[in-house]
Scaffold this motif. Structure first.
Motif, mmCIF file in Angstrom:
data_model
loop_
_atom_site.group_PDB
_atom_site.id
_atom_site.type_symbol
_atom_site.label_atom_id
_atom_site.label_comp_id
_atom_site.label_asym_id
_atom_site.label_seq_id
_atom_site.Cartn_x
_atom_site.Cartn_y
_atom_site.Cartn_z
ATOM 1 N N LEU A 47 40.336 36.580 45.979
ATOM 2 C CA LEU A 47 39.289 37.237 45.223
ATOM 3 C C LEU A 47 38.134 37.575 46.158
ATOM 4 N N CYS A 48 37.344 38.545 45.752
ATOM 5 C CA CYS A 48 36.249 38.914 46.622
ATOM 6 C C CYS A 48 35.062 37.979 46.409
ATOM 7 N N THR A 91 40.111 41.687 49.636
ATOM 8 C CA THR A 91 39.510 42.028 48.344
ATOM 9 C C THR A 91 38.107 42.607 48.496
ATOM 10 N N ARG A 100 43.466 41.358 40.213
ATOM 11 C CA ARG A 100 43.251 39.971 39.788
ATOM 12 C C ARG A 100 41.782 39.677 39.588
ATOM 13 N N ASP A 101 40.960 40.435 40.276
ATOM 14 C CA ASP A 101 39.554 40.075 40.355
ATOM 15 C C ASP A 101 38.713 40.944 39.412
ATOM 16 N N SER A 104 35.658 41.524 39.424
ATOM 17 C CA SER A 104 34.681 42.346 40.142
ATOM 18 C C SER A 104 35.311 43.675 40.557
ATOM 19 N N VAL A 105 36.544 43.596 41.039
ATOM 20 C CA VAL A 105 37.243 44.816 41.443
ATOM 21 C C VAL A 105 37.514 45.683 40.217
#
Lengths: 212, 1068
Positions: free
Chosen positions: A48-49, B348, B385-386, B388-389
């Motif tokens: 994840l970022c 990511t 998955r994220d 934020s993305v």
């Protein structure tokens, strides 16, 4: 462009450092820390970022309407907050910033903060942050001042923090003995004060000369 | 790298300040096994401290106890002691005590604390202290707790620390950010900012990159309010970037994982986005070079994470700047290829930022094609998955949507809605609704999509979404039947959200009769479809349904019995709103006189809604409101951004007089692009309104659906419905007060923007103080104006020499700047500007620009050359100005007129080319008369040295030939002392096409004839100039008087000169 808050939380949700750059009541601070911990701990570390939009922090960070007379000039009404965080072993370093900050630059800033801590306390660990909370505050204040990025050069940050620490120790130790007397005899206290000031200035000068 | 893993090895043996009490207190707290035990320890300690504070304590003791208080506070306990002790310790002369005092101050107090007043004096003392460490403590405190009060009292001291040449770097940095804090808290208290601008901007050249970074932050904020006063920051930022990136000139200290000063680079790149693109070719080229370098540097991806991060931070900001400058540039093309790679990255963070930056690109570019190539990838990012993305992916899809891909994007968003995070849904619904409305080409698709949206998104559909549907259906006759059919269909499905019942109720109530003949949609069936669901609905929805029923009473007499039955039953419900409605409706239906005229009048079809912008956009953009620093772009299509810029510029131009006034709806409507729906001419698109407008208009809208609809209104205040329903268009609900109040609220929430603009406008006038030239300039200007070289300016430290060269309408001025003292000049800034009196500043008569960026420093006892290119675009009366600023201890600032009178663009006519006297006088006569001739009589010229009485003919001829560049014609005039000369004046006339705004230049030449008739006895001389253009003649005559009369004041004092020209005319 501003950093709203800097928080260090360990894996159990215990805050080791929590600095907020706007007046927030203690109760709300605790709520914020819990919310932030909840946000970050729910995200797996891998894949994840490091950035997270955090609209839910808005309600907590905005000052209540009644006390916003002074802050009415800062259009904070509709800030979008972003959480930028990074894990280091048992600790998570979290910066809450508004949307005008460059995400990656803040991520780098976290790295700078950690490296500065590591250089100041050789091999820094969580206990350092607890027992030397004043030093940690002092290092952070070299990095960020009032929510704005002050310095990004690790050497410079550590140098300043060490100088402040030395000046503190020097002024404390040099005056420890006569202090009891100082509070009794005010005239003497004045004398001591002069001494302390000159000592601190001396330190500052010494270290300045080594700077160049 | 830090190793927090080794936390078991305790190191808390000795505190830096050697306070045993504090250490043992911390240890005791750590030993507390649970919260209750910890609280007990804290309570005991605080009680103890409170007792101690009542006694006489020495500094050390105060410090110790205050440290404990601070630690307790940091643990998250409310503390109510120690404030006074903090105030005392701040005044202590011992650093260690002072420091704890300041720490407590910043932790325990805030800008509105009562005790702040007590510390202001101590803080000021520390600001004035010679010890810089004390300065820093004070600055840090102000930066953390400073409010408007501190801004008023301490800002000048902070500013002094910032600009003082004796301040060290670490003080300057802190002072810069402290000043920024005070400015943000109270811009009005810092009214001197426009005057400080030049000095503050100069610090951007500081050798210390840390100082430069801090000052860049300060400049960025202040420049948003004072773009003109801080205009000089633009070339400075460009120069600094070029130095770091292209010339690789930086101190090693600021290398962060081999990347030089990434924060400064990012900040400067962002700073440049707050001004419109510069039109100076040199600056443009330099920026382009910088951006190119950055993109080039990013081609290789370093292994090190940190280095990669820093490099990308710069790259993304550079792309943002490139997009801001020119979306069609080569750099942007390169960048969009890079972005395409980034959104596929395995990292990511890179994917996230790639999508974010691409959304910026999509929000600004003319053609979305390069982005559409990646549509699949972007849609895929909604499944990342994220979260934020996913958010960024959604923003990008929203920005890149146009008529062509609207269906697939909206379809994808609708699918995604089913699985989307709850946090995202509300915004997603708004976005879908806006895109559907904005890019719909068929009504059927619009209605289908929106109804599907309302039915599937359920609770996440805000009120404004269904308000908008009703508004659009009401305003477009073509869609009404289809909407009624579809709404009815949705009502028949097994599960039906309440919002859909509202839409169904409204639409069927208005247009149910249009489908009453369809099989399965007879009035009674419509009634059952709605009424069977009413028992599950909330009170407002039921109220709305009652209105539907009364409308049907009018439309469908065949179900009157059933409708009346229901209405009558509602007259007995407990809810007063419903009951009142029901009573009034029943009374309306059963008028004693048996007439249903009133019913018909009241229940008539709704008139179209007045044209207003979309409430939806207002809502969405309110979500992305202003931050402290304004965003340089907003999510959405290019119209939104363009109009936003226009609105910003517009309000800048409007100035302070009506700065606060909102643009009218009409103007906003004109700014809106033509609606995409072919037949939807009535429908307002609303995309072209800037966020302020949308916010305000949206507010109006929220009153509309409830207020205008009489019988369909569903307010909570239906009590007045009975009386007011006699006038069909009277508002049902008196939202007046409420609406105004919220309008005020909106107005105040947008205030910062408008006041910011309002402040900016006067600053532009105050930024241009009355022109004051150095006193010595008149003489040197006169000399240099009529010769090819000379010294333009000289004082104790600086000399500016000049060499010039002219061909036709173009010329070059080589400026030689010499530093005469043994100290280097830093932060040197050279700018050429048109004269502020110039009628058209954007298009001055003499265009002057520098061929390269001037250096930013001038070493001791050295000289540099800087070339200024000039070209003549018209008759210039006002000289271009040279602004020189440099730091030598303090900031020196000079404004000099550049000696380029129009005579510089004259070429002599070779002798003999005009023929003999006869031919000459033929021409001379042809040019006689008003509008061609200028004549002046002047005195003050020099007499011949030899005779002391005759005219110095030699000098006169020299001045005409060398100074005015005219060709002498000998043997023309019968009187030998008279001078006759001719020349050709060259000019690139700039013509601006009306509307197009493009400027083309056409070369033109004007022939000039001159005749001078000196009268030695009267010590006067008559000068006659003739040409095909009166303005040219007048200006040449003026120059002749200046050159021969030696009157430099006349040359610079332009208003007087003009009067002189007019005064001279009748003498002819």
């Amino acid at each position: 462009m501003a950093v709203e808050s800097v928080v260090i939380i360990n894996n159990y949700g215990k805050a080791r450092l929590a600095t907020f750059y706007r007046p927030i009541s203690t109760a709300r601070q605790q709520l914020l820390i819990r919310t932030i911990y909840h946000l970050v701990s729910n995200r797996p570390d891998e894949g994840l970022c490091n950035f997270l939009d955090a609209p839910q922090l808005k309600a907590l960070l905005q000052p209540p309407a009644s006390s916003s007379k002074a802050s009415s000039t800062t259009p904070g009404i509709d800030n979008d907050y972003r959480v930028i965080y990074r894990h280091y072993a048992t600790l998570c370093f979290i910066f809450v910033v508004d949307s005008a900050e460059s995400d990656l630059a803040i991520l780098d800033l976290i790295q700078v903060f950690v490296e500065s801590l590591d250089r100041f306390f050789p091999n820094v660990c969580e206990l350092d942050l607890i027992f030397h909370y004043d030093e940690v505050q002092s290092i952070l204040s070299q990095l960020i001042q009032g929510g704005l990025v002050l310095e990004t050069n690790i050497n410079e940050i550590v140098k300043q923090a060490q100088a402040a620490s030395k000046a503190r120790k020097a002024s404390a130790s040099s005056t420890q003995l006569p202090q009891g007397a100082a509070s009794v005899v005010s005239g003497n206290g004045f004398q001591v004060g002069i001494n302390a000031a000159t000592t601190a200035a001396g330190w500052a000068r010494d270290w300045m000369s080594t700077r160049r | 790298m830090a190793s927090f893993a080794t936390m078991a090895s305790g190191s808390g043996s000795s505190n830096s300040t050697n306070m045993k009490g504090l250490v043992s207190y911390i240890a005791a707290l750590r030993q507390a096994r649970h919260r209750e035990a910890e609280e007990k320890v804290v309570r005991q300690e605080m009680a103890h401290i409170r007792q101690q504070f009542r006694q006489q304590l020495n500094g050390y003791q105060k410090k110790k106890y205050l440290s404990k208080v601070c630690f307790t506070y940091i643990l998250g306990y409310e503390v109510d002691v120690g404030h006074m002790e903090a105030v005392n310790l701040i005044a202590s002369s011992k650093y260690s005590e002072k420091q704890i005092g300041y720490l407590a101050l910043t932790l325990l107090m805030h800008e509105n604390s009562d005790l702040i007043r007590l510390v202001v004096n101590s803080i000021r003392k520390d600001l004035d202290d010679l010890n810089e460490v004390h300065n820093c403590l004070a600055l840090h405190a102000i930066a953390n707790i400073g409010g408007s009060e501190m801004a008023e009292t301490l800002a000048p001291d902070v500013h002094r620390l910032l600009i003082s040449p004796t301040s060290r770097s670490f003080v300057k940095k802190k002072a810069a950010l402290t000043l920024l804090r005070l400015y943000r808290k109270s811009p009005e208290a810092l009214s001197d900012v426009p005057d400080w601008a030049a000095r503050i901007v100069a610090i951007m050249d500081d050798d210390d990159l840390g100082v430069a970074t801090a000052v860049a932050s300060l400049v960025m904020t202040m420049a948003q309010d004072h773009p003109d006063a801080f205009a000089n920051a633009y070339p400075k930022a460009v120069d600094r970037l070029a130095k770091i990136i292209v010339e690789e000139d930086y101190s090693e200290d600021y290398l962060y994982y081999k990347v030089p000063a990434p924060w400064l680079q990012v900040k400067l790149l962002r700073l440049l986005q707050y001004w419109p693109a510069s039109d100076d070719e040199t600056i443009k080229a330099t920026i382009h070079n910088v951006l190119d370098h950055i993109v080039q540097n990013s081609q290789n991806t370093p292994k090190n994470v940190q280095r990669n991060n820093a490099q990308n931070a710069i790259l993304f900001e550079a792309i943002n700047l490139a997009i801001h400058l020119d979306t069609e540039s080569a750099v942007v093309a390169k960048a969009s290829v890079l972005l395409g790679k980034f959104i596929l990255s395995r990292e990511t963070n890179v994917r996230y930022l790639g999508l974010d930056t691409m959304a910026h690109l999509a929000a600004c570019v003319e053609s979305l094609e390069p982005i559409k190539m990646h549509q699949k990838t972007i849609m895929h990012s909604l499944r990342d998955r994220d979260i934020s993305v996913r958010r960024r992916g959604l923003d990008l899809l929203y920005s890149m949507c146009d008529v062509d891909n609207a269906r697939s994007i909206v379809g994808e968003m609708l699918r995604y809605l089913q699985v989307a995070d709850y946090a995202l849904r509300e915004e997603l619904v708004l976005k879908i609704a806006i895109l559907t409305e904005k890019f719909a080409t068929e009504y059927a698709w619009y209605v289908d999509t929106i109804l599907q949206l309302i039915s599937s998104a359920g609770d996440h559909v805000g009120e404004e979404v269904w308000f908008r549907v009703v508004q659009i259906v009401t305003n477009n006759e073509d869609v009404q039947e289809y909407a009624a059919t579809k709404a009815y269909e949705h009502l028949q499905s097994s599960s039906c959200h309440e919002n859909l019942i509202k839409v169904g109720g409204y639409v069927l109530g208005e247009y149910g009769h249009l489908i009453a003949n369809n099989p399965g949609a007879s009035p009674i069936e419509q009634f059952h479809a709605l009424h069977s669901r009413s028992h599950l609905c909330s009170q407002p929805t039921r109220a709305l349904l009652l209105s539907t029923y009364v409308k049907w009473l009018n439309l469908f007499p065949e179900i009157r019995e059933q409708l009346l039955y229901v209405l009558k039953r509602y007259t007995h419900v407990l809810d007063s709103e419903l009951q009142q409605r029901a009573c009034e409706y029943v009374a309306l239906a059963e008028r004693p006189d048996g007439s249903d005229e009133l019913l018909q009048a009241v229940c008539d079809e709704m008139p179209p809604f007045p044209e207003k912008s979309s409430l939806l956009l207002g809502r969405l953009q309110k979500k992305h409101g202003d931050t402290n620093d304004k965003r340089t772009w907003i999510i959405g299509g290019k119209e939104v951004n363009r109009n936003r810029d226009e609105a910003r510029l517009e309000s800048l131009r409007r100035g302070p007089a009506n700065g606060g006034a909102m643009p009218t709806t009409k103007a906003a409507g004109a700014a809106a692009p033509p609606s995409v729906i072919p037949a939807g001419g009535q429908q307002s698109n609303g995309a072209g309104i800037d966020d302020i407008m949308a916010g305000l208009e949206g507010l109006d809208m929220s009153v509309q659906p409830g207020g205008v609809g009489v019988t369909n209104g569903m307010g909570e205040n239906g009590g007045e419905a009975g009386e007011s329903s006699y006038t069909a268009r009277a508002p049902l609900i008196d939202h007046g007060g409420d609406g105004e109040e919220s309008a005020d609220r909106t107005a105040s929430s947008i205030k910062p923007t408008t006041t910011g603009v309002g402040v900016a406008a006067p600053s532009s006038s105050s930024a241009a103080p009355p022109l004051v030239f150095p006193p010595s300039i008149t003489k040197s200007y006169l000399k240099t104006a009529f010769s090819n070289e000379g010294v333009l300016y000289e004082d104790g430290s600086l000399q500016i020499g000049l060499k010039t060269e002219f061909h036709g309408s173009r010329g070059r001025l080589a400026l030689y700047l010499g530093n005469k003292i043994s100290v280097g000049f830093t932060s040197l800034s050279l700018r050429v500007r048109p004269h502020p009196e110039e009628p058209d500043v954007a298009n001055p008569a003499i265009k002057a620009s520098m061929s390269k960026l001037p250096p930013s420093s001038l070493g001791a006892m050295t000289q540099i050359q800087q070339v200024v290119d000039v070209s003549c675009r018209g008759v210039a009366t006002y000289p271009p100005l040279l602004h020189v600023e440099y730091l030598a201890g303090s900031l020196q600032s000079l404004v000099l007129p550049l000696p380029v009178p129009m005579s510089k663009f004259i070429s002599p006519v070779p002798p003999g080319s005009l023929g003999g006297p006869a031919q000459f006088f033929e021409r001379w006569k042809a040019l006689e008369g008003e509008g061609r001739q200028a004549q002046r009589v002047f005195g003050g010229f020099k007499l011949s040295r030899e005779t002391k009485s005759g005219v110095d003919e030699g000098r006169m001829r020299r001045v005409v030939e060398k100074g005015l560049r005219l060709g002498l014609l000998e043997g023309i005039d019968p009187k030998s002392e008279n001078v006759v000369a001719a020349g050709l004046w060259y000019c690139d006339e700039a013509t601006t096409e009306v509307g197009g705004g493009t400027t083309t230049s056409t070369a033109s030449k004007v022939g000039i004839l001159l005749r001078l008739e000196p009268n030695a006895a009267a010590r006067q001389c008559r000068c006659t100039v003739r040409s095909t253009r009166g303005d040219v003649s007048a200006e040449v005559a003026r120059l002749v008087v200046c050159a021969l009369g030696g009157d430099a004041g006349l040359l610079l004092d332009l208003k007087g000169a003009r009067a002189g020209v007019e005064g001279a005319q009748p003498a002819a």
